[in-house]
Design a protein around this motif. Structure first.
Motif, PDB file in Angstrom:
ATOM      1  N   GLU A 189      73.891  35.317 112.161  1.00  0.00           N
ATOM      2  CA  GLU A 189      72.888  34.253 112.234  1.00  0.00           C
ATOM      3  C   GLU A 189      72.415  33.819 110.855  1.00  0.00           C
ATOM      4  N   LEU A 190      72.491  34.717 109.886  1.00  0.00           N
ATOM      5  CA  LEU A 190      72.110  34.424 108.509  1.00  0.00           C
ATOM      6  C   LEU A 190      73.228  34.883 107.577  1.00  0.00           C
ATOM      7  N   PRO A 191      73.446  34.160 106.473  1.00  0.00           N
ATOM      8  CA  PRO A 191      74.451  34.611 105.509  1.00  0.00           C
ATOM      9  C   PRO A 191      73.908  35.777 104.692  1.00  0.00           C
ATOM     10  N   PRO A 192      74.780  36.617 104.169  1.00  0.00           N
ATOM     11  CA  PRO A 192      74.312  37.691 103.292  1.00  0.00           C
ATOM     12  C   PRO A 192      73.768  37.109 101.993  1.00  0.00           C
ATOM     13  N   GLU A 193      72.868  37.827 101.367  1.00  0.00           N
ATOM     14  CA  GLU A 193      72.286  37.393 100.091  1.00  0.00           C
ATOM     15  C   GLU A 193      72.807  38.317  98.994  1.00  0.00           C
ATOM     16  N   GLU A 194      73.601  37.746  98.106  1.00  0.00           N
ATOM     17  CA  GLU A 194      74.265  38.558  97.089  1.00  0.00           C
ATOM     18  C   GLU A 194      73.343  38.911  95.927  1.00  0.00           C
ATOM     19  N   ASP A 195      72.341  38.094  95.669  1.00  0.00           N
ATOM     20  CA  ASP A 195      71.441  38.303  94.536  1.00  0.00           C
ATOM     21  C   ASP A 195      70.220  39.103  95.006  1.00  0.00           C
ATOM     22  N   PRO A 196      70.088  40.369  94.593  1.00  0.00           N
ATOM     23  CA  PRO A 196      68.973  41.199  95.065  1.00  0.00           C
ATOM     24  C   PRO A 196      67.603  40.611  94.717  1.00  0.00           C
ATOM     25  N   ALA A 197      67.492  40.009  93.539  1.00  0.00           N
ATOM     26  CA  ALA A 197      66.205  39.445  93.144  1.00  0.00           C
ATOM     27  C   ALA A 197      65.830  38.275  94.048  1.00  0.00           C
ATOM     28  N   ALA A 198      66.802  37.407  94.334  1.00  0.00           N
ATOM     29  CA  ALA A 198      66.540  36.275  95.221  1.00  0.00           C
ATOM     30  C   ALA A 198      66.228  36.760  96.630  1.00  0.00           C
ATOM     31  N   ALA A 199      66.944  37.789  97.088  1.00  0.00           N
ATOM     32  CA  ALA A 199      66.697  38.339  98.420  1.00  0.00           C
ATOM     33  C   ALA A 199      65.281  38.892  98.524  1.00  0.00           C
ATOM     34  N   ALA A 200      64.813  39.557  97.470  1.00  0.00           N
ATOM     35  CA  ALA A 200      63.457  40.108  97.474  1.00  0.00           C
ATOM     36  C   ALA A 200      62.414  38.995  97.508  1.00  0.00           C
ATOM     37  N   ARG A 201      62.661  37.935  96.731  1.00  0.00           N
ATOM     38  CA  ARG A 201      61.721  36.806  96.740  1.00  0.00           C
ATOM     39  C   ARG A 201      61.683  36.145  98.110  1.00  0.00           C
ATOM     40  N   ASN A 202      62.835  35.998  98.736  1.00  0.00           N
ATOM     41  CA  ASN A 202      62.889  35.390 100.064  1.00  0.00           C
ATOM     42  C   ASN A 202      62.153  36.244 101.091  1.00  0.00           C
ATOM     43  N   ALA A 203      62.321  37.565 100.991  1.00  0.00           N
ATOM     44  CA  ALA A 203      61.627  38.468 101.920  1.00  0.00           C
ATOM     45  C   ALA A 203      60.118  38.343 101.756  1.00  0.00           C
ATOM     46  N   ASP A 204      59.661  38.244 100.507  1.00  0.00           N
ATOM     47  CA  ASP A 204      58.231  38.065 100.258  1.00  0.00           C
ATOM     48  C   ASP A 204      57.732  36.765 100.890  1.00  0.00           C
ATOM     49  N   LEU A 205      58.507  35.697 100.715  1.00  0.00           N
ATOM     50  CA  LEU A 205      58.100  34.399 101.249  1.00  0.00           C
ATOM     51  C   LEU A 205      58.034  34.423 102.775  1.00  0.00           C
ATOM     52  N   ILE A 206      59.044  34.998 103.406  1.00  0.00           N
ATOM     53  CA  ILE A 206      59.062  35.061 104.873  1.00  0.00           C
ATOM     54  C   ILE A 206      57.868  35.870 105.383  1.00  0.00           C
ATOM     55  N   PHE A 207      57.608  37.002 104.743  1.00  0.00           N
ATOM     56  CA  PHE A 207      56.473  37.836 105.149  1.00  0.00           C
ATOM     57  C   PHE A 207      55.169  37.064 105.010  1.00  0.00           C
ATOM     58  N   ASP A 208      54.998  36.365 103.870  1.00  0.00           N
ATOM     59  CA  ASP A 208      53.769  35.616 103.634  1.00  0.00           C
ATOM     60  C   ASP A 208      53.583  34.512 104.672  1.00  0.00           C
ATOM     61  N   VAL A 209      54.673  33.835 105.024  1.00  0.00           N
ATOM     62  CA  VAL A 209      54.584  32.750 106.001  1.00  0.00           C
ATOM     63  C   VAL A 209      54.165  33.294 107.368  1.00  0.00           C
ATOM     64  N   ILE A 210      54.803  34.376 107.801  1.00  0.00           N
ATOM     65  CA  ILE A 210      54.492  34.932 109.122  1.00  0.00           C
ATOM     66  C   ILE A 210      53.086  35.520 109.153  1.00  0.00           C
ATOM     67  N   ALA A 211      52.808  36.439 108.219  1.00  0.00           N
ATOM     68  CA  ALA A 211      51.500  37.098 108.226  1.00  0.00           C
ATOM     69  C   ALA A 211      50.378  36.101 107.989  1.00  0.00           C
ATOM     70  N   GLY A 212      50.573  35.196 107.031  1.00  0.00           N
ATOM     71  CA  GLY A 212      49.522  34.228 106.730  1.00  0.00           C
ATOM     72  C   GLY A 212      49.229  33.303 107.893  1.00  0.00           C
ATOM     73  N   SER A 213      50.271  32.862 108.580  1.00  0.00           N
ATOM     74  CA  SER A 213      50.078  31.947 109.707  1.00  0.00           C
ATOM     75  C   SER A 213      49.324  32.613 110.848  1.00  0.00           C
ATOM     76  N   VAL A 214      49.697  33.844 111.164  1.00  0.00           N
ATOM     77  CA  VAL A 214      49.058  34.533 112.286  1.00  0.00           C
ATOM     78  C   VAL A 214      47.603  34.874 111.952  1.00  0.00           C
ATOM     79  N   VAL A 215      47.359  35.372 110.740  1.00  0.00           N
ATOM     80  CA  VAL A 215      45.986  35.703 110.339  1.00  0.00           C
ATOM     81  C   VAL A 215      45.110  34.455 110.351  1.00  0.00           C
ATOM     82  N   HIS A 216      45.617  33.353 109.814  1.00  0.00           N
ATOM     83  CA  HIS A 216      44.825  32.124 109.792  1.00  0.00           C
ATOM     84  C   HIS A 216      44.553  31.618 111.210  1.00  0.00           C
ATOM     85  N   ARG A 217      45.583  31.631 112.042  1.00  0.00           N
ATOM     86  CA  ARG A 217      45.435  31.142 113.415  1.00  0.00           C
ATOM     87  C   ARG A 217      44.356  31.931 114.166  1.00  0.00           C
TER      88      ARG A 217
END
Length: 227
Positions: free
Chosen positions: A148-176
């Motif tokens: 469903e998702l392509p692999p992420e070869e760049d560990p630094a980019a993968a970490a940044r993406n994980a942070d962004l996804i977490f922030d979007v999910i947690a932030g949206s639910v907390v705000h709601r």
């Protein structure tokens, strides 16, 4: 040859820790942050105050660990067979947890205090935020194994993406829940997953769903143990 020095004192009790952390959450709901003391928690947990101070330097650390413990216990990355279903499930689980009075009160208290206490903020990040990012990491790995998702070869980019996804999910639910005071039900979770997976254009279509993305066939991996 000398033998290692033996540790003195009683071994740390997991049962006592659970009682202390539970008592902390209950006391916080009843008394509020300003009136909560280590003595209150000790009395509720049925332990000596010195027992608390052997484990925690003060109430800041104690309350953060009380919040972290309930998150660890009740949040999990269940595998429902698709990335969409996994997202919907973790959103509803997180919302249900935040609706508990002890969780809501404790979380809002430590977040408020952390705005002017740098050490407390660092503890919140390490004990709560960083530990709960495992939900994103596990869900993303499963989605990659399904294609469903392509692999992420760049560990630094993968970490940044994980942070962004977490922030979007947690932030949206907390705000709601805690700011807008609106419910997070299955219908909202489905709409949220649509936005997260397919963007605003899909959400604006009015269907609440969108075609699933094509699997990343060139990089598709098989789950461990499959043939």
């Amino acid at each position: 040859m000398s033998t290692p020095a033996r540790r003195t004192g009683r071994p740390r009790s997991a049962e006592a820790d659970r009682a202390i952390l539970g008592a902390t959450r209950a006391a916080l709901v009843e008394l509020g942050w300003g009136k909560l003391t280590m003595g209150d928690v000790a009395a509720r947990a049925g332990v000596a105050k010195t027992t608390l101070y052997r484990r925690w330097a003060g109430k800041n650390e104690l309350v953060v660990d009380a919040v972290a413990a309930v998150f660890d216990e009740h949040l999990e990355a269940a595998d429902h067979g698709s990335l969409r279903a996994d997202i919907e499930d973790v959103v509803v689980r997180f919302a249900t947890l935040l609706e508990r009075p002890e969780t809501k009160t404790a979380l809002m208290a430590v977040v408020s205090e952390a705005t002017h206490d740098e050490a407390l903020g660092a503890r919140v990040r390490s004990a709560i935020v960083d530990r709960q990012k495992r939900l994103v990491l596990v869900g993303r790995e499963r989605a990659q194994l399904r294609g469903e998702l392509p692999p992420e070869e760049d560990p630094a980019a993968a970490a940044r993406n994980a942070d962004l996804i977490f922030d979007v999910i947690a932030g949206s639910v907390v705000h709601r829940l805690l700011v807008s005071a609106e419910p997070v039900d299955r219908e909202w979770a489905r709409s949220f997953a649509t936005v997260l997976l397919h963007g605003l254009a899909a959400a604006s279509s009015g269907t609440g769903t969108a075609p699933a993305p094509e699997p990343a066939r060139e990089h598709r991996q098989k789950p461990a143990g499959s043939v």
